[in-house]
Design a protein around this motif. Structure first.
Motif, PDB file in Angstrom:
ATOM      1  N   ALA A  92       8.633  11.185  -1.665  1.00  0.00           N
ATOM      2  CA  ALA A  92       8.096   9.962  -2.268  1.00  0.00           C
ATOM      3  C   ALA A  92       9.224   9.047  -2.733  1.00  0.00           C
ATOM      4  O   ALA A  92       9.129   7.817  -2.607  1.00  0.00           O
ATOM      5  CB  ALA A  92       7.182  10.317  -3.428  1.00  0.00           C
ATOM      6  N   LEU A  93      10.299   9.627  -3.280  1.00  0.00           N
ATOM      7  CA  LEU A  93      11.438   8.814  -3.728  1.00  0.00           C
ATOM      8  C   LEU A  93      12.113   8.096  -2.556  1.00  0.00           C
ATOM      9  O   LEU A  93      12.446   6.910  -2.645  1.00  0.00           O
ATOM     10  CB  LEU A  93      12.454   9.693  -4.464  1.00  0.00           C
ATOM     11  CG  LEU A  93      12.041  10.158  -5.868  1.00  0.00           C
ATOM     12  CD1 LEU A  93      13.007  11.218  -6.391  1.00  0.00           C
ATOM     13  CD2 LEU A  93      11.992   8.961  -6.834  1.00  0.00           C
ATOM     14  N   PHE A  94      12.332   8.821  -1.477  1.00  0.00           N
ATOM     15  CA  PHE A  94      12.963   8.198  -0.311  1.00  0.00           C
ATOM     16  C   PHE A  94      12.098   7.065   0.236  1.00  0.00           C
ATOM     17  O   PHE A  94      12.606   5.981   0.550  1.00  0.00           O
ATOM     18  CB  PHE A  94      13.208   9.240   0.785  1.00  0.00           C
ATOM     19  CG  PHE A  94      14.553   9.894   0.710  1.00  0.00           C
ATOM     20  CD1 PHE A  94      15.701   9.182   1.053  1.00  0.00           C
ATOM     21  CD2 PHE A  94      14.698  11.204   0.307  1.00  0.00           C
ATOM     22  CE1 PHE A  94      16.948   9.782   0.986  1.00  0.00           C
ATOM     23  CE2 PHE A  94      15.938  11.803   0.240  1.00  0.00           C
ATOM     24  CZ  PHE A  94      17.075  11.096   0.578  1.00  0.00           C
ATOM     25  N   ARG A  95      10.801   7.306   0.346  1.00  0.00           N
ATOM     26  CA  ARG A  95       9.921   6.274   0.909  1.00  0.00           C
ATOM     27  C   ARG A  95       9.786   5.089  -0.040  1.00  0.00           C
ATOM     28  O   ARG A  95       9.717   3.938   0.403  1.00  0.00           O
ATOM     29  CB  ARG A  95       8.553   6.886   1.238  1.00  0.00           C
ATOM     30  CG  ARG A  95       8.635   7.823   2.442  1.00  0.00           C
ATOM     31  CD  ARG A  95       7.317   8.435   2.815  1.00  0.00           C
ATOM     32  NE  ARG A  95       7.489   9.313   3.965  1.00  0.00           N
ATOM     33  CZ  ARG A  95       7.055  10.560   4.045  1.00  0.00           C
ATOM     34  NH1 ARG A  95       6.385  11.086   3.025  1.00  0.00           N
ATOM     35  NH2 ARG A  95       7.267  11.281   5.122  1.00  0.00           N
ATOM     36  N   LYS A  96       9.767   5.361  -1.338  1.00  0.00           N
ATOM     37  CA  LYS A  96       9.721   4.266  -2.299  1.00  0.00           C
ATOM     38  C   LYS A  96      10.988   3.420  -2.193  1.00  0.00           C
ATOM     39  O   LYS A  96      10.918   2.180  -2.193  1.00  0.00           O
ATOM     40  CB  LYS A  96       9.577   4.817  -3.717  1.00  0.00           C
ATOM     41  CG  LYS A  96       9.536   3.721  -4.786  1.00  0.00           C
ATOM     42  CD  LYS A  96       9.471   4.311  -6.190  1.00  0.00           C
ATOM     43  CE  LYS A  96       9.510   3.191  -7.228  1.00  0.00           C
ATOM     44  NZ  LYS A  96       9.481   3.726  -8.620  1.00  0.00           N
ATOM     45  N   GLY A  97      12.129   4.093  -2.086  1.00  0.00           N
ATOM     46  CA  GLY A  97      13.389   3.359  -1.938  1.00  0.00           C
ATOM     47  C   GLY A  97      13.401   2.515  -0.672  1.00  0.00           C
ATOM     48  O   GLY A  97      13.894   1.379  -0.661  1.00  0.00           O
ATOM     49  N   LYS A  98      12.870   3.041   0.406  1.00  0.00           N
ATOM     50  CA  LYS A  98      12.832   2.293   1.666  1.00  0.00           C
ATOM     51  C   LYS A  98      11.943   1.057   1.541  1.00  0.00           C
ATOM     52  O   LYS A  98      12.318  -0.037   1.999  1.00  0.00           O
ATOM     53  CB  LYS A  98      12.309   3.203   2.781  1.00  0.00           C
ATOM     54  CG  LYS A  98      12.311   2.552   4.159  1.00  0.00           C
ATOM     55  CD  LYS A  98      11.910   3.554   5.219  1.00  0.00           C
ATOM     56  CE  LYS A  98      11.950   2.903   6.599  1.00  0.00           C
ATOM     57  NZ  LYS A  98      11.618   3.871   7.674  1.00  0.00           N
ATOM     58  N   VAL A  99      10.775   1.213   0.904  1.00  0.00           N
ATOM     59  CA  VAL A  99       9.866   0.079   0.720  1.00  0.00           C
ATOM     60  C   VAL A  99      10.522  -0.995  -0.130  1.00  0.00           C
ATOM     61  O   VAL A  99      10.471  -2.195   0.194  1.00  0.00           O
ATOM     62  CB  VAL A  99       8.546   0.533   0.068  1.00  0.00           C
ATOM     63  CG1 VAL A  99       7.699  -0.675  -0.320  1.00  0.00           C
ATOM     64  CG2 VAL A  99       7.766   1.432   1.013  1.00  0.00           C
ATOM     65  N   LEU A 100      11.168  -0.583  -1.216  1.00  0.00           N
ATOM     66  CA  LEU A 100      11.823  -1.550  -2.095  1.00  0.00           C
ATOM     67  C   LEU A 100      12.913  -2.319  -1.356  1.00  0.00           C
ATOM     68  O   LEU A 100      13.077  -3.536  -1.543  1.00  0.00           O
ATOM     69  CB  LEU A 100      12.408  -0.836  -3.317  1.00  0.00           C
ATOM     70  CG  LEU A 100      11.371  -0.267  -4.300  1.00  0.00           C
ATOM     71  CD1 LEU A 100      12.056   0.618  -5.340  1.00  0.00           C
ATOM     72  CD2 LEU A 100      10.610  -1.401  -4.980  1.00  0.00           C
ATOM     73  N   THR A 155      16.646   4.199  -6.754  1.00  0.00           N
ATOM     74  CA  THR A 155      15.668   5.215  -6.339  1.00  0.00           C
ATOM     75  C   THR A 155      16.259   6.143  -5.292  1.00  0.00           C
ATOM     76  O   THR A 155      16.077   7.373  -5.355  1.00  0.00           O
ATOM     77  CB  THR A 155      14.406   4.528  -5.778  1.00  0.00           C
ATOM     78  OG1 THR A 155      13.864   3.647  -6.772  1.00  0.00           O
ATOM     79  CG2 THR A 155      13.360   5.551  -5.374  1.00  0.00           C
ATOM     80  N   LEU A 156      16.994   5.595  -4.343  1.00  0.00           N
ATOM     81  CA  LEU A 156      17.575   6.409  -3.275  1.00  0.00           C
ATOM     82  C   LEU A 156      18.684   7.317  -3.799  1.00  0.00           C
ATOM     83  O   LEU A 156      18.834   8.467  -3.339  1.00  0.00           O
ATOM     84  CB  LEU A 156      18.102   5.501  -2.155  1.00  0.00           C
ATOM     85  CG  LEU A 156      17.020   4.756  -1.357  1.00  0.00           C
ATOM     86  CD1 LEU A 156      17.654   3.739  -0.419  1.00  0.00           C
ATOM     87  CD2 LEU A 156      16.158   5.739  -0.571  1.00  0.00           C
ATOM     88  N   ALA A 198       0.833  -1.205   0.000  1.00  0.00           N
ATOM     89  CA  ALA A 198       0.000   0.000   0.000  1.00  0.00           C
ATOM     90  C   ALA A 198       0.868   1.257   0.000  1.00  0.00           C
ATOM     91  O   ALA A 198       0.582   2.232  -0.715  1.00  0.00           O
ATOM     92  CB  ALA A 198      -0.918  -0.005   1.214  1.00  0.00           C
ATOM     93  N   ALA A 199       1.938   1.233   0.776  1.00  0.00           N
ATOM     94  CA  ALA A 199       2.847   2.382   0.833  1.00  0.00           C
ATOM     95  C   ALA A 199       3.508   2.615  -0.533  1.00  0.00           C
ATOM     96  O   ALA A 199       3.670   3.767  -0.965  1.00  0.00           O
ATOM     97  CB  ALA A 199       3.910   2.154   1.901  1.00  0.00           C
ATOM     98  N   VAL A 244       4.078   5.713  -5.628  1.00  0.00           N
ATOM     99  CA  VAL A 244       3.992   5.718  -7.090  1.00  0.00           C
ATOM    100  C   VAL A 244       2.969   6.753  -7.562  1.00  0.00           C
ATOM    101  O   VAL A 244       3.195   7.447  -8.571  1.00  0.00           O
ATOM    102  CB  VAL A 244       3.623   4.306  -7.606  1.00  0.00           C
ATOM    103  CG1 VAL A 244       3.276   4.350  -9.090  1.00  0.00           C
ATOM    104  CG2 VAL A 244       4.779   3.333  -7.356  1.00  0.00           C
ATOM    105  N   SER A 245       1.861   6.887  -6.828  1.00  0.00           N
ATOM    106  CA  SER A 245       0.846   7.890  -7.191  1.00  0.00           C
ATOM    107  C   SER A 245       1.408   9.302  -7.085  1.00  0.00           C
ATOM    108  O   SER A 245       1.133  10.165  -7.938  1.00  0.00           O
ATOM    109  CB  SER A 245      -0.375   7.748  -6.277  1.00  0.00           C
ATOM    110  OG  SER A 245      -1.024   6.508  -6.483  1.00  0.00           O
ATOM    111  N   VAL A 246       2.203   9.559  -6.051  1.00  0.00           N
ATOM    112  CA  VAL A 246       2.826  10.877  -5.904  1.00  0.00           C
ATOM    113  C   VAL A 246       3.761  11.154  -7.077  1.00  0.00           C
ATOM    114  O   VAL A 246       3.727  12.233  -7.695  1.00  0.00           O
ATOM    115  CB  VAL A 246       3.605  10.969  -4.574  1.00  0.00           C
ATOM    116  CG1 VAL A 246       4.416  12.270  -4.519  1.00  0.00           C
ATOM    117  CG2 VAL A 246       2.658  10.901  -3.396  1.00  0.00           C
ATOM    118  N   LEU A 247       4.603  10.172  -7.389  1.00  0.00           N
ATOM    119  CA  LEU A 247       5.606  10.348  -8.447  1.00  0.00           C
ATOM    120  C   LEU A 247       4.953  10.471  -9.825  1.00  0.00           C
ATOM    121  O   LEU A 247       5.556  11.039 -10.749  1.00  0.00           O
ATOM    122  CB  LEU A 247       6.596   9.187  -8.424  1.00  0.00           C
ATOM    123  CG  LEU A 247       7.451   9.117  -7.133  1.00  0.00           C
ATOM    124  CD1 LEU A 247       8.269   7.832  -7.106  1.00  0.00           C
ATOM    125  CD2 LEU A 247       8.362  10.336  -7.034  1.00  0.00           C
TER     126      LEU A 247
END
Length: 388
Positions: A354-362, A374-375, A336-337, A342-345
């Protein structure tokens, strides 16, 4: 079973003795015992008697004497009258004097306190009945005793109860259980069921009738919880008493017909409420508030909207998605995160948060190559950013 406290004293029923001494009169199981007991005059002997009898009762033993005494206990049990002695145990009161009791002893009421005792027992019974009735008037909303509602003044009937999603206005007075007034709000408005207010209010106001006045006992879990509150001032883990009157309930306006400025303001209020939940670590409630704010921003417009207002709506949507991603991460809802990021980007490809959080999730999902990529992009855009 009987116990001899002293060699010269005949068998004395300790339960009867303790009760009768407290009533300023002594009755024993035989005339002989009565005459012998008359020798115990000094206070030390009397203290020993009380101490020994008290000890036996404190140990939880009911010491029965003769068959006559057992009949007395049985008769008393049928009468249903009870008294608490200092030992903390429940004992049955005597109703009648047995035939083998010395006739020279004065009646209990003449010995002092007898009639008052009966009156007190009746008063206690009435009080218990009143308390039972009062307790029956309370509605245990969730069945766990932590949220109770009592109608103080009836409203306009069940059909007047508000529905979830309606905008309601209430008069609210909040106090601590010691009577300290926390706050009083004569016209508090909120959307029922949106999490805009204390959970206790969201759950109970929908059970109220129009015009009804109610008293609500809210456990800390459904109020300000373990953290308490600075504004209003509420200590940690504090239970609250809420005095509520339902003043009005109206259908929420159609989002499509709302002026853009009003929609932006409404979405921002929902987002800020989500931030309050997030700061209190109520992440599920935070996600709910952010989701409502998103629905407001994503609804179509059937009114004119300027370019600037469109940009403001988009900016609000991005903020809600970013905040939602942060809350979803706290709950380990990685998929979900990731969707939120992805919606933000999709709207703002260079949004650093959004990039930092996406990198953390990945990274948490084991997609290390994509996470590093991404990071690195986020660090290149904003090297000093420390978003988590």
């Amino acid at each position: 079973m009987t116990v001899n406290l002293y060699p010269e004293v005949a068998q004395i029923d300790l339960v009867l003795l303790s009760k009768l001494l407290l009533r300023s009169s002594v009755r024993v199981s035989s005339p002989t015992a009565h005459s012998e007991l008359g020798r115990v005059h000094d206070t030390s002997s009397l203290s020993k008697l009380l101490e020994c009898s008290g000890k036996a009762m404190a140990d939880g033993e009911l010491v029965n004497g003769s068959a006559d005494n057992q009949e007395v206990a049985s008769s008393a049990k049928k009468s249903g009258r009870a008294s608490l002695l200092d030992s903390g145990e429940d004992f049955t009161m005597l109703d009648d004097v047995e035939d083998d009791v010395d006739d020279d002893l004065p009646p209990l009421e003449d010995a002092g306190g007898g009639k008052k005792k009966d009156s007190s027992a009746k008063d206690a019974t009435k009080a218990d009945q009143t308390l039972s009735v009062e307790q029956d008037e309370w509605l245990d909303v969730l069945g766990n005793g932590q949220l109770r509602k009592k109608v103080v003044e009836a409203g306009a009937g069940p059909d007047s109860r508000p529905q979830r999603g309606q905008n309601v206005t209430i008069h609210l007075k909040t106090t601590l259980t010691d009577g300290t007034v926390v706050e009083e709000l004569p016209n508090l408005s909120f959307t029922l069921g949106d999490g805009d207010v204390l959970q206790a209010l969201d759950l109970t106001v929908q059970l109220m009738e129009m015009g009804e006045k109610a008293l609500i006992e809210a456990g800390a879990k459904y109020a300000y919880g373990a953290l308490g509150s600075s504004t209003p001032a509420v200590p940690p883990d504090a239970d609250l008493i809420l005095e509520v009157q339902l003043l009005s309930a109206d259908d929420a306006p159609e989002l499509e017909l709302m002026p853009p400025s009003e929609r932006i303001s409404l979405a921002n209020r929902k987002r800020e409420r989500g931030n309050v939940h997030y700061q209190r670590a109520d992440y599920a409630f935070a996600i709910n508030s952010y989701g409502i704010a998103l629905q407001i921003t994503e609804a179509t417009f059937r009114v004119d909207i300027s370019q600037q207002e469109e940009e403001e709506i988009l900016d609000m949507k991005v903020k809600c998605l970013n905040n939602m991603a942060a809350a979803q991460l706290k709950l380990d809802h990685y998929e979900a995160a990731l969707r939120s990021c992805v919606s933000v980007l999709a709207h703002q490809p260079d949004n650093v948060k959004a990039l930092f959080r996406k990198g953390k999730v990945l990274a948490l999902q084991g997609e290390y190559a994509e996470a590093i990529k991404t990071l690195k992009r986020a660090l290149k855009l904003e090297p000093s950013n420390k978003v988590t």
